[in-house]
Design an enzyme around this catalytic site. Structure first.
Site, PDB file in Angstrom:
ATOM      1  N   TRP A 172     -13.154  11.664 -33.078  1.00 56.37           N
ATOM      2  CA  TRP A 172     -12.914  12.136 -30.623  1.00 56.37           C
ATOM      3  C   TRP A 172     -12.871  13.048 -30.615  1.00 56.37           C
ATOM      4  CZ3 TRP A 172      -8.808  14.701 -30.223  1.00 56.37           C
ATOM      5  CH2 TRP A 172      -7.839  14.700 -31.064  1.00 56.37           C
ATOM      6  N   ASN A 173     -12.958  14.675 -31.575  1.00 58.23           N
ATOM      7  CA  ASN A 173     -12.697  16.220 -30.972  1.00 58.23           C
ATOM      8  C   ASN A 173     -14.273  16.729 -30.422  1.00 58.23           C
ATOM      9  OD1 ASN A 173     -13.193  16.322 -33.705  1.00 58.23           O
ATOM     10  ND2 ASN A 173     -11.810  18.152 -33.607  1.00 58.23           N
ATOM     11  N   LYS A 214     -20.079   4.835 -38.722  1.00 59.27           N
ATOM     12  CA  LYS A 214     -18.832   4.443 -37.446  1.00 59.27           C
ATOM     13  C   LYS A 214     -18.054   6.133 -36.629  1.00 59.27           C
ATOM     14  CE  LYS A 214     -13.992   4.727 -37.790  1.00 59.27           C
ATOM     15  NZ  LYS A 214     -14.027   5.137 -36.186  1.00 59.27           N
ATOM     16  N   GLU A 254     -12.839   5.106 -32.053  1.00 58.06           N
ATOM     17  CA  GLU A 254     -13.044   4.252 -31.060  1.00 58.06           C
ATOM     18  C   GLU A 254     -12.491   5.273 -29.944  1.00 58.06           C
ATOM     19  OE1 GLU A 254     -11.528   4.404 -34.178  1.00 58.06           O
ATOM     20  OE2 GLU A 254     -13.419   2.703 -34.556  1.00 58.06           O
ATOM     21  N   GLY A 314     -12.494  14.184 -40.367  1.00 53.38           N
ATOM     22  CA  GLY A 314     -11.314  13.136 -39.974  1.00 53.38           C
ATOM     23  C   GLY A 314      -9.998  13.911 -40.356  1.00 53.38           C
ATOM     24  N   SER A 315      -8.451  13.049 -40.336  1.00 55.15           N
ATOM     25  CA  SER A 315      -7.883  13.982 -40.546  1.00 55.15           C
ATOM     26  C   SER A 315      -7.493  14.001 -42.443  1.00 55.15           C
ATOM     27  CB  SER A 315      -6.024  13.326 -40.348  1.00 55.15           C
ATOM     28  OG  SER A 315      -6.490  11.761 -40.972  1.00 55.15           O
ATOM     29  N   GLU A 368     -15.191  16.223 -45.016  1.00 53.31           N
ATOM     30  CA  GLU A 368     -14.307  17.205 -43.561  1.00 53.31           C
ATOM     31  C   GLU A 368     -12.874  16.910 -42.864  1.00 53.31           C
ATOM     32  OE1 GLU A 368     -15.769  20.779 -43.431  1.00 53.31           O
ATOM     33  OE2 GLU A 368     -17.797  20.204 -44.687  1.00 53.31           O
ATOM     34  N   CYS A 404     -10.899  21.545 -35.990  1.00 52.23           N
ATOM     35  CA  CYS A 404     -10.177  21.392 -37.286  1.00 52.23           C
ATOM     36  C   CYS A 404     -10.550  23.048 -37.670  1.00 52.23           C
ATOM     37  CB  CYS A 404     -11.034  20.896 -38.193  1.00 52.23           C
ATOM     38  SG  CYS A 404     -13.316  21.395 -37.998  1.00 52.23           S
ATOM     39  N   GLU A 452      -0.923  20.676 -39.818  1.00 48.95           N
ATOM     40  CA  GLU A 452      -1.775  20.760 -38.236  1.00 48.95           C
ATOM     41  C   GLU A 452      -1.021  20.170 -37.369  1.00 48.95           C
ATOM     42  OE1 GLU A 452      -5.046  18.505 -38.567  1.00 48.95           O
ATOM     43  OE2 GLU A 452      -6.893  19.159 -38.199  1.00 48.95           O
TER      44      GLU A 452
HETATM   45  P1  NAD Z   1      -8.442  10.326 -38.114  1.00 52.47           P
HETATM   46  O1  NAD Z   1      -8.628  10.882 -39.924  1.00 52.47           O
HETATM   47  O2  NAD Z   1      -7.878   9.730 -37.579  1.00 52.47           O
HETATM   48  O3  NAD Z   1     -10.198   9.375 -38.315  1.00 52.47           O
HETATM   49  C1  NAD Z   1     -11.336   9.593 -38.286  1.00 52.47           C
HETATM   50  C2  NAD Z   1     -12.096   8.528 -38.618  1.00 52.47           C
HETATM   51  O4  NAD Z   1     -11.893   8.132 -39.420  1.00 52.47           O
HETATM   52  C3  NAD Z   1     -12.502   7.639 -37.431  1.00 52.47           C
HETATM   53  O5  NAD Z   1     -13.617   7.308 -36.960  1.00 52.47           O
HETATM   54  C4  NAD Z   1     -11.306   7.542 -37.589  1.00 52.47           C
HETATM   55  O6  NAD Z   1     -11.550   5.798 -37.084  1.00 52.47           O
HETATM   56  C5  NAD Z   1     -11.390   6.950 -39.290  1.00 52.47           C
HETATM   57  N1  NAD Z   1     -10.724   6.043 -40.005  1.00 52.47           N
HETATM   58  C6  NAD Z   1     -11.847   5.101 -41.360  1.00 52.47           C
HETATM   59  N2  NAD Z   1     -10.433   4.441 -41.693  1.00 52.47           N
HETATM   60  C7  NAD Z   1      -9.506   5.158 -41.402  1.00 52.47           C
HETATM   61  C8  NAD Z   1      -8.368   4.232 -41.767  1.00 52.47           C
HETATM   62  N3  NAD Z   1      -8.066   3.087 -42.767  1.00 52.47           N
HETATM   63  N4  NAD Z   1      -7.045   4.487 -41.005  1.00 52.47           N
HETATM   64  C9  NAD Z   1      -7.473   5.252 -39.881  1.00 52.47           C
HETATM   65  N5  NAD Z   1      -8.787   6.429 -39.597  1.00 52.47           N
HETATM   66  C10 NAD Z   1      -9.856   5.670 -40.028  1.00 52.47           C
HETATM   67  O7  NAD Z   1      -8.525  11.975 -37.642  1.00 52.47           O
HETATM   68  P2  NAD Z   1      -9.058  11.853 -35.611  1.00 52.47           P
HETATM   69  O8  NAD Z   1      -7.131  12.190 -35.282  1.00 52.47           O
HETATM   70  O9  NAD Z   1      -9.890  11.102 -35.078  1.00 52.47           O
HETATM   71  O10 NAD Z   1      -9.781  13.291 -35.793  1.00 52.47           O
HETATM   72  C11 NAD Z   1      -8.463  14.925 -36.217  1.00 52.47           C
HETATM   73  C12 NAD Z   1      -8.607  14.753 -37.251  1.00 52.47           C
HETATM   74  O11 NAD Z   1     -10.232  15.632 -38.048  1.00 52.47           O
HETATM   75  C13 NAD Z   1      -7.973  16.685 -37.647  1.00 52.47           C
HETATM   76  O12 NAD Z   1      -7.148  16.838 -38.447  1.00 52.47           O
HETATM   77  C14 NAD Z   1      -9.234  17.486 -38.012  1.00 52.47           C
HETATM   78  O13 NAD Z   1      -9.056  18.560 -38.618  1.00 52.47           O
HETATM   79  C15 NAD Z   1     -10.276  16.348 -38.704  1.00 52.47           C
HETATM   80  N6  NAD Z   1     -11.975  17.649 -38.336  1.00 52.47           N
HETATM   81  C16 NAD Z   1     -12.005  17.912 -39.463  1.00 52.47           C
HETATM   82  C17 NAD Z   1     -13.242  18.764 -38.748  1.00 52.47           C
HETATM   83  C18 NAD Z   1     -13.892  19.617 -40.458  1.00 52.47           C
HETATM   84  O14 NAD Z   1     -14.995  19.748 -40.119  1.00 52.47           O
HETATM   85  N7  NAD Z   1     -13.733  19.796 -41.255  1.00 52.47           N
HETATM   86  C19 NAD Z   1     -13.959  18.658 -37.487  1.00 52.47           C
HETATM   87  C20 NAD Z   1     -13.084  17.860 -36.544  1.00 52.47           C
HETATM   88  C21 NAD Z   1     -12.057  16.824 -36.474  1.00 52.47           C
END
Ligand code: NAD
Length: 478
Positions: free
Chosen positions: A151-152, A175, A178, A228-229, A250, A284, A381
């Site tokens: 979402w960021n 996907k 949300e 994501g995370s 990523e 990130c 983080e």
């Molecule tokens: P998140 O990991 O909670 O979610 C990322 C995505 O994965 C969402 O679309 C989420 O719905 C999905 N997802 C798929 N399966 C899932 C499951 N089983 N449980 C939960 N989520 C699931 O991350 P976030 O909180 O949306 O974003 C923040 C994170 O993203 C931070 O850690 C940030 O550093 C990272 N990020 C990394 C980069 C990069 O390029 N390295 C860029 C932006 C953000």
């Protein structure tokens, strides 16, 4: 300004109903419900995966030249709706309008860049060992892709995946997060309006665990890509690994900034405040651990404290807002807990440190000095407006702290000495190093991390390579 409800897109059509009912989109600045939208699950994920096979057949058979025209037309359509797209992004994510607009336009530029790059997916002719042989290597698209985005940066992170995948000839099941599906839906609508065959891209959201389990296991999907995370990265990489699918991950970071004793504080201080609090620290590659050589430490802390305390925090829709709220209630409690832990273990709050008001997820721009490695915030983080400052004796100590964590996404260093610069670039363990500035993500350059920050790169030619595979034809020609 027009406000439109985002709906999932499957088979080129917007779905007003989904298998898991509905969910609310919340404005993080006001906590008001912005819209009630369909909530997808395994059913929609399976359907999208099935359709992506036909989408892939159509799209990969189209010439790169024709694909490029559709992509460039989309970029133009995106520019035309920059105001509406930015306003929607601000309402859903909280980021200031000017940052949302910048992200949207940068995403259109990214699409343009890959539209051109797709025309340069050259193969090669390898000199053979015999004159009656011909070795040709083609680069073929990997197949339908499942893409997960956070979402960021709701437009940029989508485009970092959709643009190179489409350029390579892949179809995509996207996907989106949300919290912020609006940007992904707008990108999908613009692509369809520009002539993308309907089955090439689906846009869904809802139950992340059910959708990701379905897509990672679906035989139709050949690649899984996530921004994501680290926690979700491990889940998705393991699920995809079970089915031997390619992955790009990523993930999170905890990005050190080394400020050497010879750095010029007149530029270091304003840049630190600007980039630390951009998107309320929810970036990130946000600079997180500021490691300052002793001689500059006191002045650096005083300078950033003054700069941070002057930042205007408010609803991103107000033109003069410099920092908006955090995007989710969960982020707010996490930041509160990290700040409290640091203080309890001896850090000093120079400015900020608390939630603002009790409506909207606002937290003050915060400078914490006297940080030490055992504090939670120096290990997890932070992903919020916490500037963590720690004094270091010398560059060796700074490098030791910088490399201490399993993360390795971005790193930064400020110095005017060539030898210090060389020492840091040779000694740092990260995917990227910014020297005397913080600008990282550009269409032309690779972007990615090592260790717990993920695997694979986005951006640049590496970004498109991730959606191509080599195909060898070894021919006897006589
Ligand atoms: P998140 O990991 O909670 O979610 C990322 C995505 O994965 C969402 O679309 C989420 O719905 C999905 N997802 C798929 N399966 C899932 C499951 N089983 N449980 C939960 N989520 C699931 O991350 P976030 O909180 O949306 O974003 C923040 C994170 O993203 C931070 O850690 C940030 O550093 C990272 N990020 C990394 C980069 C990069 O390029 N390295 C860029 C932006 C953000």
């Amino acid at each position: 300004m027009t406000q439109s409800t985002p709906y999932p897109i499957i088979d080129g059509a917007e779905r007003k109903l989904a298998s898991l009912g509905t969910m609310d989109l919340i404005n993080p600045a006001t906590e008001e419900v912005l819209a009630t939208v369909p909530r997808c699950g395994a059913e929609e994920a399976s359907e999208a995966a099935r359709l992506s096979v036909e989408g892939f057949a159509q799209w990969s058979a189209m010439s790169p030249f024709d694909r490029s025209k559709i992509m460039r037309r989309t970029a133009e359509l995106m520019r035309d709706e920059a105001d509406e797209a930015a306003a929607e992004m601000t309402r859903q994510s909280g980021k200031p309008l000017v940052q949302a607009r910048g992200e949207w336009l940068a995403s259109a530029d990214l699409l343009d860049w890959y539209a051109e790059e797709g025309r340069r997916a050259y193969g090669r002719l390898i000199p053979t060992r015999a004159s009656d042989m011909r070795w040709t290597v083609q680069r073929r698209p990997v197949g339908p892709v499942a893409a997960f985005t956070p979402w960021n940066f709701p437009a940029w992170t989508v485009m970092q995946k959709v643009a190179p995948a489409l350029a390579a000839g892949c179809s995509v099941v996207l996907k989106c997060a949300e919290e912020t599906p609006g940007s992904g839906v707008r990108i999908g609508r613009a692509l369809l309006a520009a002539g993308l065959p309907p089955r090439v891209l689906s846009v869904i959201w809802g139950d992340p665990a059910a959708i990701s389990a379905t897509l990672c296991a679906a035989p139709e999907i050949h690649k899984v890509t996530l921004t994501g995370s680290t926690r979700v990265g491990r889940l998705l990489a393991s699920a995809a690994g079970q089915h031997l699918k390619k992955v790009t991950m990523e993930l999170g970071g905890h990005n050190p900034v080394i400020i050497a004793r010879d750095a010029d504080l007149n530029s270091v201080v304003p840049l630190a405040a600007e980039f630390k609090f951009r998107n309320a620290g929810q970036v990130c590659v946000s600079p997180t651990r500021f490691l300052v050589e002793q001689p500059l430490y006191k002045d650096f802390v005083a300078g950033v404290t003054e700069a941070a305390s002057k930042l205007r925090v408010g609803d991103g829709m107000n033109g003069d807002t410099q920092m908006g709220p955090l995007t989710t209630a969960g982020q707010l409690s996490k930041i509160e807990a990290l700040a409290a832990d640091a203080v309890q273990r001896g850090a000093k709050i120079e400015t900020g440190g608390s939630r603002i008001g009790n409506r909207g997820y606002f937290f003050q721009p915060t400078v914490l000095s006297g940080m030490t490695p055992e504090m939670d915030a120096m290990n997890e983080e932070p992903f919020g407006p916490l500037m963590l400052v720690m004094p270091v004796e010398d560059i060796d100590a700074a490098l030791a702290e910088a490399n201490r964590l399993p993360y390795g996404l971005a790193s930064y260093a400020f110095t005017n000495s060539l030898s210090t610069e060389r020492k840091i670039s040779e000694g740092i363990n990260a995917g990227m190093l910014g020297l005397n500035h913080y600008v990282m993500a550009m269409p032309e350059t690779p972007f990615g991390g090592v260790g717990d920050s993920g695997m694979g790169s986005e951006g640049g030619i590496e970004g498109m390579d991730a959606y191509l595979r080599p195909f060898l034809v070894s021919a006897k020609i006589a």
